[in-house]
Design an enzyme around this catalytic site. Structure first.
Site, PDB file in Angstrom:
ATOM      1  N   PHE A   1      -5.025   1.038   2.260  1.00  0.00           N
ATOM      2  CA  PHE A   1      -4.330   0.129   3.172  1.00  0.00           C
ATOM      3  C   PHE A   1      -3.437   0.955   4.085  1.00  0.00           C
ATOM      4  O   PHE A   1      -2.502   1.602   3.632  1.00  0.00           O
ATOM      5  CB  PHE A   1      -3.489  -0.932   2.450  1.00  0.00           C
TER       6      PHE A   1
ATOM      7  N   ASP B   1       0.201   9.089   3.987  1.00  0.00           N
ATOM      8  CA  ASP B   1       0.783   7.808   4.391  1.00  0.00           C
ATOM      9  C   ASP B   1       1.776   7.396   3.316  1.00  0.00           C
ATOM     10  O   ASP B   1       1.399   6.843   2.282  1.00  0.00           O
ATOM     11  CB  ASP B   1      -0.309   6.744   4.578  1.00  0.00           C
TER      12      ASP B   1
ATOM     13  N   LYS C   1       8.660   1.275   6.885  1.00  0.00           N
ATOM     14  CA  LYS C   1       9.325   0.390   5.923  1.00  0.00           C
ATOM     15  C   LYS C   1      10.785   0.796   5.617  1.00  0.00           C
ATOM     16  O   LYS C   1      11.663   0.511   6.409  1.00  0.00           O
ATOM     17  CB  LYS C   1       8.459   0.276   4.663  1.00  0.00           C
TER      18      LYS C   1
HETATM   19  C1  LIG Z   1       2.834  -1.495   4.988  1.00  0.00           C
HETATM   20  C2  LIG Z   1       1.993  -0.297   5.132  1.00  0.00           C
HETATM   21  C3  LIG Z   1       1.500   0.112   6.380  1.00  0.00           C
HETATM   22  C4  LIG Z   1       1.674  -0.703   7.636  1.00  0.00           C
HETATM   23  O1  LIG Z   1       2.991  -0.915   7.974  1.00  0.00           O
HETATM   24  P1  LIG Z   1       3.353  -2.102   9.019  1.00  0.00           P
HETATM   25  O2  LIG Z   1       4.800  -1.876   9.306  1.00  0.00           O
HETATM   26  O3  LIG Z   1       3.082  -3.387   8.299  1.00  0.00           O
HETATM   27  O4  LIG Z   1       2.487  -1.927  10.198  1.00  0.00           O
HETATM   28  C5  LIG Z   1       0.789   1.294   6.449  1.00  0.00           C
HETATM   29  N1  LIG Z   1       0.541   2.021   5.348  1.00  0.00           N
HETATM   30  C6  LIG Z   1       0.983   1.658   4.125  1.00  0.00           C
HETATM   31  C7  LIG Z   1       0.696   2.517   2.934  1.00  0.00           C
HETATM   32  C8  LIG Z   1       1.711   0.481   3.961  1.00  0.00           C
HETATM   33  O5  LIG Z   1       2.127   0.095   2.762  1.00  0.00           O
END
Ligand SMILES: *Cc1c(COP(=O)(O)O)cnc(C)c1O
Length: 426
Positions: free
Chosen positions: A146, A233, A274
Site C-alpha cells: 500500500f 516507504d 503522516k
Molecule cells: C498512508 C500511506 C500512504 C499514503 O499516504 P496519504 O497521505 O494517504 O496519501 C503511503 N504509504 C504508506 C505505507 C501509507 O501507510
C-alpha cells in the site's frame, strides 16, 4: 442549519452520506474533540483512539507544542509558494535531515505525493546517473503493497478494489512477493533496467506483516550489489511508531531518547508522511543524499503547498515532540507489554488466532474468513466499550494507539479489548 449548530451523531452521518462521495466506509462514530490518547464523540462519550488516524497522530491528539507552532505560524505567514523563499522551510529541512541523517529533503503534502516524488526521483537518477536507456527503467515493488491512491501508485497495487476500472495503468513496475529475498534476487538478475526497490518495512495496510529478521538488510545489500536504489516507504512505520525512530533502524540503539537516527538499514530514498505533522496538517517529505537528490533541477517537480511555512513549523515541532518525549522508547516498551498480554489471552481463545507487530503497530487475526463481518462487529463492540479500532481486510484488526500513551492506560485498553473479545468467544 447553521455551520456552528451542534449536530447529533446521526445528523452528521446522514450529511456525509447524502453530500459526500462514498469513498470510505467509516465505523459509525462521530468525533468532535481529541486530546492525547482520547477522542470524544458529539454526544460527549470518551474513547481511547486505537488507530491514530493510520499512525498520523503518533504524538497524540492536539499536542500543545504542535498546536502552538501551528497557530503562531498561521498568524504570521501561511503560504508564499516556492516562487519565493520563506524563513521556515530551511530550518525544517536542516532539522529533519539532521534527524534522519540525509543531505537533503524535498517537501510535499500527502504520503501519496511523497511516494510519487520518490518514484520520479528514482527514475531520473536511473537515466542520468545509472545510465539506463530512456523510458526503460523498472522499479520493483511488493505484492500486497500500500503506497497511496494516485493513478501510478494503484497501477502497481494488487488490490482489485483499489484498481478496477481505473486503467490504463502506468508501466515500469515489477511485482515480487514480500519478504522473499530469492524473488528479489531473481528480479534483479533477470532485468538490467532495474532502478529501484520500493518497500514498506512492515506492510501496514496489508495487515501488519512484519518481514523476517534480516530481510531489509539483506534486501538493501542485494540492491547495492546491483546499483539499485532501496526506497523505504516509512509513511506509516516511521517516526517512532514501531519502537524506533524508523522501522529501518532494525535493532540499533536509537530507541533511546538521544537517537541520532542512524539506521541499521539506511535507505537510499526515505519517504515520510503522516506523523511528520503529528496529524495536525498534511506534511510529507522525501529524503536522500546529494548524489541522488541533485538530479532534481528547478522546474522538474513541485507543489504549491509543499514546504509552506505552516507545514515547516509543524514538522519541526512534531519531530521535537518525538525526541523530547522519547516516544520511540515508549512505543518499544508498551508494544512488548501489549503483545505479551494479548498472547496470554490468545492461548485459550477460539476467536483470536494471533497477535503480531512491532512497537505500537500491532494487529490481531480473527479466527474467521476475510468475507465474514466478525472483525467489524468486534470493532463495533469495542466502540461501545470505549475504544476505537478498525479492521484492515476482513479478519485483521490493527491496533495503533498514539505513542503518548502510558502503561496504566495501555493495560486499561488491554482489558477493554479482552473483555470485548470474550463476548465473541464460542
Ligand atoms: C498512508 C500511506 C500512504 C499514503 O499516504 P496519504 O497521505 O494517504 O496519501 C503511503 N504509504 C504508506 C505505507 C501509507 O501507510
Amino acid at each position: 442549519m447553521a455551520v456552528l449548530d451542534q449536530l447529533t451523531s446521526q445528523q452528521a452521518i446522514d450529511l456525509e452520506n447524502k453530500y459526500g462521495a462514498h469513498n470510505y466506509h467509516p465505523l459509525p462514530v462521530v468525533l468532535s474533540r481529541g486530546e492525547g490518547v482520547y477522542v470524544w464523540d458529539v454526544e460527549g462519550k470518551k474513547y481511547y483512539d486505537f488507530l491514530s488516524a493510520y499512525s498520523a497522530v503518533n504524538q497524540g491528539h492536539c499536542h500543545p507544542k504542535i498546536v502552538d507552532a501551528m497557530t503562531n505560524q498561521a498568524q504570521t505567514l501561511t503560504l508564499t509558494s516556492r516562487a519565493f523563499y520563506n524563513d521556515m522551510l530551511g530550518k525544517f529541512e536542516k532539522f529533519a535531515t539532521e534527524t534522519f541523517n540525509f543531505d537533503k529533503l524535498l517537501p510535499m503534502n500527502t504520503g501519496a505525493e511523497a511516494v510519487e516524488t520518490a518514484l520520479k526521483l528514482c527514475r531520473k537518477w536511473a537515466y542520468e546517473v545509472k545510465g539506463i536507456h530512456e523510458n526503460e527503467a523498472q522499479i520493483i515493488v511488493c505484492e500486497n503493497n500500500f503506497h497511496g491512491r494516485t493513478t501510478t501508485i494503484i497501477s502497481f497495487s494488487n488490490d482489485p478494489v483499489a484498481r478496477k476500472n481505473f486503467g490504463p495503468y502506468t508501466d515500469g513496475f515489477i511485482k515480487i512477493e514480500y519478504d522473499n529475498l530469492q524473488a528479489l534476487e531473481d528480479a534483479l538478475n533477470s532485468n538490467n533496467n532495474v532502478a529501484g526497490f520500493l518497500v514498506e518495512p512492515i506492510q501496514g495496510e496489508a495487515g501488519v506483516y512484519v518481514p523476517s529478521e534480516g530481510y531489509l538488510a539483506a534486501a538493501k545489500a542485494l540492491c547495492e550489489k546491483h546499483n539499485v536504489l532501496f526506497i523505504a516507504d516509512e509513511v506509516q512505520t516511521g517516526i517512532a511508531r514501531t519502537g524506533r525512530l524508523l522501522a529501518t533502524c532494525g535493532n540499533c540503539s536509537c530507541a533511546d531518547k538521544h537517537c541520532s537516527g542512524t539506521p541499521e538499514v539506511k535507505p537510499d530514498i526515505l519517504i515520510l508522511g503522516k506523523a511528520l505533522s503529528g496529524g495536525a496538517y498534511p506534511v510529507s517529505a522525501v529524503l536522500a543524499n546529494d548524489d541522488i537528490m541533485n538530479v532534481i533541477k528547478p522546474g522538474n517537480h513541485g507543489s504549491t503547498f509543499g514546504g509552506n511555512p505552516v507545514a515547516a513549523a509543524i514538522g519541526m515541532a512534531a519531530l521535537e515532540v518525538i525526541k523530547d518525549e522519547a516516544l520511540a522508547h515508549n512505543a518499544d516498551e508498551l508494544g512488548k507489554v501489549f503483545r505479551t498480554e494479548m498472547s496470554k489471552y490468545i492461548e485459550n481463545s477460539s476467536i483470536v488466532n494471533a497477535v503480531r507487530g512491532k512497537g505500537l503497530l500491532n494487529a490481531i487475526l480473527i479466527n474467521d474468513s476475510e468475507e465474514s463481518d466478525t472483525a467489524w462487529n468486534i470493532c463495533l463492540r469495542l466502540r461501545d466499550n470505549g475504544l476505537l479500532a478498525k479492521p484492515t481486510h476482513g479478519n485483521i484488526i490493527r491496533f495503533a494507539p498514539p505513542l503518548v500513551m502510558n502503561k496504566e492506560q495501555l493495560l486499561d485498553c488491554v482489558s477493554i479489548i479482552i473483555s470485548t473479545l470474550q463476548e465473541f468467544e464460542a
